[in-house]
Design a protein around this motif. Structure first.
Motif, PDB file in Angstrom:
ATOM      1  N   GLN A 199       0.834  -1.201   0.000  1.00 48.34           N
ATOM      2  CA  GLN A 199       0.000   0.000   0.000  1.00 48.34           C
ATOM      3  C   GLN A 199       0.868   1.250   0.000  1.00 48.34           C
ATOM      4  OE1 GLN A 199      -3.066  -0.857  -0.009  1.00 48.34           O
ATOM      5  NE2 GLN A 199      -3.491  -2.586   1.334  1.00 48.34           N
ATOM      6  N   GLN A 217      -5.582   9.828 -12.565  1.00 52.36           N
ATOM      7  CA  GLN A 217      -6.696   9.671 -13.517  1.00 52.36           C
ATOM      8  C   GLN A 217      -7.191   8.224 -13.538  1.00 52.36           C
ATOM      9  OE1 GLN A 217      -4.505  11.100 -16.913  1.00 52.36           O
ATOM     10  NE2 GLN A 217      -5.399  13.152 -16.713  1.00 52.36           N
ATOM     11  N   SER A 262      -8.837   4.717 -11.355  1.00 53.66           N
ATOM     12  CA  SER A 262      -9.624   4.299 -10.179  1.00 53.66           C
ATOM     13  C   SER A 262      -8.701   3.537  -9.215  1.00 53.66           C
ATOM     14  CB  SER A 262     -10.760   3.395 -10.637  1.00 53.66           C
ATOM     15  OG  SER A 262     -10.273   2.107 -10.928  1.00 53.66           O
ATOM     16  N   GLY A 297      -8.858   0.419  -8.088  1.00 53.76           N
ATOM     17  CA  GLY A 297      -8.522  -0.908  -8.598  1.00 53.76           C
ATOM     18  C   GLY A 297      -7.563  -0.848  -9.778  1.00 53.76           C
ATOM     19  N   GLN A 298      -7.698   0.168 -10.600  1.00 54.18           N
ATOM     20  CA  GLN A 298      -6.795   0.302 -11.750  1.00 54.18           C
ATOM     21  C   GLN A 298      -5.374   0.592 -11.269  1.00 54.18           C
ATOM     22  OE1 GLN A 298      -9.023   3.372 -13.793  1.00 54.18           O
ATOM     23  NE2 GLN A 298     -10.047   1.915 -15.132  1.00 54.18           N
ATOM     24  N   ARG A 346      -3.760  -2.571 -10.082  1.00 58.67           N
ATOM     25  CA  ARG A 346      -3.343  -3.461 -11.178  1.00 58.67           C
ATOM     26  C   ARG A 346      -2.046  -2.968 -11.821  1.00 58.67           C
ATOM     27  NH1 ARG A 346      -8.125  -3.908 -15.020  1.00 58.67           N
ATOM     28  NH2 ARG A 346      -9.207  -2.344 -13.768  1.00 58.67           N
ATOM     29  N   GLU A 402      -1.928  -7.342   1.090  1.00 61.57           N
ATOM     30  CA  GLU A 402      -3.320  -7.263   0.643  1.00 61.57           C
ATOM     31  C   GLU A 402      -3.421  -6.873  -0.836  1.00 61.57           C
ATOM     32  OE1 GLU A 402      -5.733  -7.418   3.083  1.00 61.57           O
ATOM     33  OE2 GLU A 402      -4.813  -6.667   4.919  1.00 61.57           O
ATOM     34  N   ALA A 448      -7.018  -6.076  -2.108  1.00 57.79           N
ATOM     35  CA  ALA A 448      -7.926  -5.347  -1.207  1.00 57.79           C
ATOM     36  C   ALA A 448      -8.867  -4.420  -1.962  1.00 57.79           C
ATOM     37  CB  ALA A 448      -7.138  -4.541  -0.187  1.00 57.79           C
ATOM     38  N   ASN A 449      -8.424  -3.762  -3.027  1.00 56.16           N
ATOM     39  CA  ASN A 449      -9.301  -2.805  -3.719  1.00 56.16           C
ATOM     40  C   ASN A 449      -9.873  -3.355  -5.011  1.00 56.16           C
ATOM     41  OD1 ASN A 449      -8.957  -0.623  -1.914  1.00 56.16           O
ATOM     42  ND2 ASN A 449      -6.858  -0.465  -2.658  1.00 56.16           N
ATOM     43  N   LEU A 450      -9.827  -4.693  -5.179  1.00 50.72           N
ATOM     44  CA  LEU A 450     -10.230  -5.249  -6.462  1.00 50.72           C
ATOM     45  C   LEU A 450     -11.566  -5.968  -6.376  1.00 50.72           C
ATOM     46  CD1 LEU A 450      -6.846  -6.681  -7.775  1.00 50.72           C
ATOM     47  CD2 LEU A 450      -7.851  -4.433  -8.146  1.00 50.72           C
ATOM     48  N   ASP A 451     -12.333  -5.907  -7.475  1.00 47.38           N
ATOM     49  CA  ASP A 451     -13.566  -6.692  -7.571  1.00 47.38           C
ATOM     50  C   ASP A 451     -13.189  -8.151  -7.852  1.00 47.38           C
ATOM     51  OD1 ASP A 451     -12.897  -5.303 -10.250  1.00 47.38           O
ATOM     52  OD2 ASP A 451     -13.972  -7.118 -10.796  1.00 47.38           O
ATOM     53  N   SER A 495     -11.131  -8.964 -11.101  1.00 40.79           N
ATOM     54  CA  SER A 495      -9.739  -8.475 -11.085  1.00 40.79           C
ATOM     55  C   SER A 495      -8.900  -9.279 -10.103  1.00 40.79           C
ATOM     56  CB  SER A 495      -9.706  -7.003 -10.700  1.00 40.79           C
ATOM     57  OG  SER A 495     -10.458  -6.230 -11.586  1.00 40.79           O
ATOM     58  N   HIS A 505      -6.986 -10.852   3.646  1.00 44.63           N
ATOM     59  CA  HIS A 505      -8.179 -11.192   4.423  1.00 44.63           C
ATOM     60  C   HIS A 505      -9.225 -11.805   3.490  1.00 44.63           C
ATOM     61  CE1 HIS A 505      -6.760  -8.969   7.828  1.00 44.63           C
ATOM     62  NE2 HIS A 505      -6.763  -7.819   7.199  1.00 44.63           N
TER      63      HIS A 505
END
Ligand code: ATP
Ligand code: ATP
Ligand code: MG
Ligand code: MG
Lengths: 223, 223
Positions: free
Chosen positions: B90, B142, B144, B146-147, B150, B168, B171-174, B177, B201
Motif C-alpha cells: 500500500q 486519472q 480508479s 482498482g486500476q 493493477r 493485501e 484489497a481494492n479489487l472486484d 480483477s 483477508h
C-alpha cells in the motif's frame, strides 16, 4: 436526503474524453445504508466524489440535505462538507504528526468547536467502539493497516454527521473488524438517523445493506 | 528460498513495548504461493517487512535467496531488494509525475538497465496481462483505485523478481480483477519459478494458494 438527476461525468485527458458516469438518477432517504457495487473502473468513486461535493458533474443536478451542490463555490463546498458529511476515503489519510486520539479529536476542534472535556468523552467512546482505545497515544505509523482504517472510521463519525460517505471502508479489514464497522454504522443509524453511502467489493457487506446500486461502465444496472 | 529462525519483533514506543512477532520459524520453497492470514494487528505486515529487508527483527535470523538479511546495512538492503524482490505494498504508491507506462518501465530503467525497445515490449505485455494497456498514457490520479492496484502489480512483476511480496494485493479489487491477479501469479510461477508471499483477508484467495500461515497476536497458529 440525497437526490441525483441525470448526472453525467466526463473526464478530459488532453484530446481523449472518458465518460465515467452516464445519466445517473437516484434517490437515497435519511437513515438508509446504501452500497455501490461494480467492477473496477465502473464509476463508484467518481459517484461518491460528486455526492461528497469533492468534484462537479459535467451535466445534471445533485442535492444533498436540501442543498444544491452544483451552485457551491470551492469555499462553500468545503464548509458544506464540514457541516453535513463524514468521509472514510483512502485518500483522507490520518495526520502523521497527531496521535490516534488527536486524529479523532481534530474534527471536533476544527469544525464543531466543542469544549475539551466533552471532546475527550466523545473521542474515547468512539475509539472504544472500534476497539482502538488501547492505541490512543500511538502515531499512525505505529499502527497496522486495519488499525488505521478503524481510526479513520472513528474520526468520520465523531462529529455525528448526517451523511457518511466511504470508499471501500472494509478493504483492509479481517472478517471480525468488517462486521464491527458495519454494526457501528447500524448503531449510528438507529441512534442518530445517520445515512451511509459507500462503495464495496466485499460480498459479506453487500448482503447486509438496505440497498445496492450496481454500476457498469458508468451506468446504473437495474437490479 | 525463504527461511526464518526464531524471529521476534518488539516495537518500542517511548516506555511501552509491543511484541508484534513471537518466535516465528518458517521455510518457503522456490515457486510456492503462500498467504499470511489473521486478524487486524496480528503481525502480517511486520512479517512481510522483515522478509523484504524493510525492517530488522529484534532477535532471530532471516535468509532470503541464500542471503542472511540481518547483516545487511541500509545500502546493501536497498540493493538486495532491487535485485531479488518485487513489492506490491500500500505504501509503494505509483509516482504521480509519471504515466502508467513510465511507472511500470521505471524499475527496468533504474534497476536492470534494459535497452528501450526491449523495455517497451516488456511493459506493454505486462500492462496487457492486467488489462490496463488502454490506460498507458494516463497519470495515476486519472485512475480508479482498482486500476492503480493493477498497475502496481504490473510494476512489481516487470523485472521478473525471484520473490514477490504483497500486502493485501486484492484489497481494492472486484472479484474478476482479484482472480486475474491470482492467475497472473500462477503464470509467473510456472514460467519463471517466481515465489509469492502475501497477506490477505480475502477468503476467495485463501482457497487458491499452496499454503496459508495464520498469525494470531504475533504467533503462528498450527493449522
Ligand atoms: N512502527 C510501529 N510501532 C509500534 N507498534 C507497531 C508498529 N507497527 C506495527 N505495530 C503494532 O504491531 C502489531 C502488528 O502490526 P501489523 O502491521 O504487522 O499487523 P497486520 O497483521 O498487518 O494487521 P492489518 O490486517 O490490520 O494490516 C499491531 O498491534 C501494531 O499496532
Ligand atoms: N481524474 C480522472 N481523469 C481521467 N479519468 C479518470 C479520472 N478518475 C477516474 N477516471 C476514469 O473513470 C473511470 C471510473 O473511475 P472510478 O474511480 O469512479 O472507478 P471505481 O468504480 O471506483 O473503480 P475501483 O473499484 O477500481 O476503485 C475509470 O475508467 C477511470 O480510469
Ligand atoms: Mg474506486
Ligand atoms: Mg497489515
Amino acid at each position: 436526503i440525497i437526490t441525483l438527476h441525470n448526472v453525467t461525468k466526463v473526464y478530459k485527458t488532453g484530446e481523449v474524453e472518458q465518460t465515467a458516469l452516464k445519466n445517473i438518477s437516484l434517490s437515497i432517504s435519511r437513515g438508509e445504508i446504501v452500497a455501490f457495487a461494480g467492477p473496477s473502473g465502473s464509476g463508484k468513486t467518481t459517484l461518491l466524489n460528486i455526492i461528497g461535493a469533492m468534484d462537479r458533474p459535467t451535466t445534471g443536478e445533485v442535492f444533498v440535505d436540501g442543498i444544491k451542490l452544483n451552485d457551491l463555490n470551492r469555499k462553500q463546498a468545503a464548509h458544506f462538507r464540514g457541516e453535513h458529511l463524514g468521509f472514510i476515503f483512502q485518500s483522507f489519510n490520518l495526520l502523521p504528526v497527531l496521535t490516534v486520539f488527536e486524529n479523532v479529536e481534530y474534527p471536533l476542534v476544527m469544525i464543531k468547536n466543542v469544549p475539551a472535556r466533552k471532546r475527550k468523552e466523545a473521542v474515547l467512546s468512539l475509539l472504544a467502539a472500534v476497539q482502538m482505545e488501547g492505541h490512543k497515544d500511538k502515531f499512525p505509523d505505529q499502527l497496522s493497516g486495519g488499525q488505521k482504517q478503524r481510526v479513520a472510521v472513528a474520526r468520520a463519525l465523531v462529529t455525528h454527521p448526517g451523511v457518511v460517505l466511504a470508499d471501500e471502508p472494509t478493504a483492509n479489514l479481517d472478517g471480525k473488524s468488517a462486521r464491527m464497522v458495519l454494526s457501528l454504522m447500524i448503531k449510528m443509524r438507529v441512534e442518530l438517523g445517520a445515512t451511509f453511502v459507500f462503495s464495496t467489493h466485499d460480498p459479506r457487506i453487500l448482503e447486509e445493506v438496505d440497498r445496492v446500486y450496481t454500476l457498469e461502465d458508468g451506468q446504473l444496472k437495474i437490479q
